[in-house]
Scaffold this active site. Structure first.
Site, mmCIF file in Angstrom:
data_model
loop_
_atom_site.group_PDB
_atom_site.id
_atom_site.type_symbol
_atom_site.label_atom_id
_atom_site.label_comp_id
_atom_site.label_asym_id
_atom_site.label_seq_id
_atom_site.Cartn_x
_atom_site.Cartn_y
_atom_site.Cartn_z
ATOM 1 N N ASP A 281 0.830 -1.216 0.000
ATOM 2 C CA ASP A 281 0.000 0.000 0.000
ATOM 3 C C ASP A 281 0.860 1.260 0.000
ATOM 4 O O ASP A 281 0.616 2.190 -0.777
ATOM 5 C CB ASP A 281 -0.907 0.024 1.237
ATOM 6 C CG ASP A 281 -2.070 -0.943 1.130
ATOM 7 O OD1 ASP A 281 -2.281 -1.495 0.034
ATOM 8 O OD2 ASP A 281 -2.767 -1.147 2.142
ATOM 9 N N ASP B 211 0.219 -0.504 5.829
ATOM 10 C CA ASP B 211 -0.948 -1.175 5.263
ATOM 11 C C ASP B 211 -2.195 -0.474 5.795
ATOM 12 O O ASP B 211 -2.398 -0.377 7.010
ATOM 13 C CB ASP B 211 -0.956 -2.658 5.662
ATOM 14 C CG ASP B 211 -1.682 -3.527 4.650
ATOM 15 O OD1 ASP B 211 -1.712 -3.166 3.466
ATOM 16 O OD2 ASP B 211 -2.231 -4.566 5.056
ATOM 17 N N LYS C 114 -6.142 -0.379 6.300
ATOM 18 C CA LYS C 114 -7.264 -1.309 6.391
ATOM 19 C C LYS C 114 -8.537 -0.555 6.791
ATOM 20 O O LYS C 114 -8.479 0.462 7.481
ATOM 21 C CB LYS C 114 -6.992 -2.406 7.433
ATOM 22 C CG LYS C 114 -5.800 -3.292 7.119
ATOM 23 C CD LYS C 114 -6.028 -4.128 5.877
ATOM 24 C CE LYS C 114 -4.850 -5.064 5.625
ATOM 25 N NZ LYS C 114 -5.019 -5.814 4.351
#
EC number: 3.1.-.-
Length: 350
Positions: free
Chosen positions: A245, A258, A260
């Site tokens: 990411d 990352d 989420k």
């Protein structure tokens, strides 16, 4: 003299064994009592239960003790065999312990002057060998417990929404995640926007992601020096790939980040399930990939919420990352072992 050899009921009076009565005594007792009534014990088979009556009359305390009961059980059932405590198995270790870091690269303490963030697109063109992704490997090596809870959640959602409803729900979640990452890409590639404090103006984003952007605003205040966004990384030796990411500095530390989204709060790192393994896999691949001239040994998992609740930012330091990397190597072995055994087994004759 009249001698009773068993228990008798005389005019309603129970007389113990071997009680002597004269004929005279017997007749007097009989005369003094009221007219005989039918006793509830008259139908008892005294022959059958005489041994029981004798044992009750002879002693009020059982002669059996825990020791005698144990001896009797041993004689009838055999001696008790106590089970041994299960021995603790040694923790499993990878067969080949590849290093997370690349010994040929130095760890940067300061970022050099760079241009825009790296973005290497995934290329799965025809003729290219198939390389499994991190997501695929993790999905196919779930533990039985993880598979059970995932399947139970899916069944419950289908029961509530129906097959078509659950399909639409899943597609909507995927679209929201995709739109959220697109919004993040726009924010992180134009750093001046959020450095100047204009990030809170979320009206420019699609309505379905405005809450997520608001949720991560406090995290982005500590993100600097973005090195990669939505970029493919591939491990040359272990032969797997993934799309990271973001790679940037968070509070001064270079991290694989990352992003989420979640409908439920995840305040602890343990709530993120396999996400730490995922960022460890990305870090190892990036460190091995020749497209990147630096390496990363720290991670950050940011969980954003649709209602704008401040996101949870879980840092994974170098020590933790090393442990998750070892677990990732085990999952990679589990993914490949069935396939290697299947390919090596002889094909059945036709």
């Amino acid at each position: 003299m009249f001698v009773l050899s068993r228990v008798l009921f005389c005019g309603g009076v129970m007389v113990p064994e071997r009680t002597s009565l004269t004929v005279c005594q017997f007749s007097v007792v009989h005369r003094l009592t009221s007219p005989r009534k039918n006793s509830p014990y008259s139908s008892v088979d005294s022959e059958r239960y005489s041994s029981l009556v004798k044992s009750v009359m002879s002693s009020r305390i059982s002669s059996q003790t825990p020791e005698s009961l144990q001896a009797e059980d041993d004689q009838v059932y055999g001696p008790v065999v106590k089970a041994q405590m299960p021995s603790r198995n040694e923790p499993r270790v990878p067969k080949i312990l590849y290093s997370l870091l690349n010994s040929e690269r130095a760890i940067e303490t300061e970022d050099p002057e760079t241009g825009p963030p790296t973005r290497i697109m995934l290329n799965r063109g025809q003729g290219r060998p198939f390389v499994p992704s991190v997501t695929r490997i993790l999905q196919q090596t779930l533990s039985p417990e993880q598979s059970f809870y995932l399947e139970r959640w899916k069944r419950r959602m289908i029961a509530e929404l129906g097959e078509e409803g659950f399909k639409a729900y899943s597609q909507n979640l995927f679209k929201q995640g995709k739109d959220f990452h697109a919004a993040l890409e726009g924010i992180l590639t134009s750093a001046e926007t959020w450095k100047s404090g204009n990030l809170l103006e979320t009206s420019e984003f699609p309505p379905e992601v405005q809450g997520y952007v608001q949720s991560i605003s406090h995290v982005l205040e500590d993100v600097r020096a973005v090195r990669a966004i939505e970029s493919t990384v591939q491990h040359s030796a272990l032969n797997y790939l993934g799309i990271v990411d973001c790679v940037a500095r968070y509070k001064g530390v270079l991290c694989v980040i990352d992003w989420k989204t979640s409908e439920k709060p995840k305040p602890f790192l343990s709530n993120t399930y396999d996400n730490p393994l995922q960022i460890a896999a990305y870090a190892g691949a990036l460190n091995s990939d020749d497209n990147y001239k630096y390496q990363v040994e720290n991670g950050l998992i940011v969980v954003a919420y649709k209602d704008g609740t401040p996101a949870h930012a879980h840092q994974v330091n170098a020590e933790l990352m090393s442990e998750y990397w070892k677990t990732w190597l085990l999952r990679l072995e589990d993914f490949r072992e069935p396939r290697s055994s299947a390919s090596s087994s002889p094909s059945p004759e036709k």
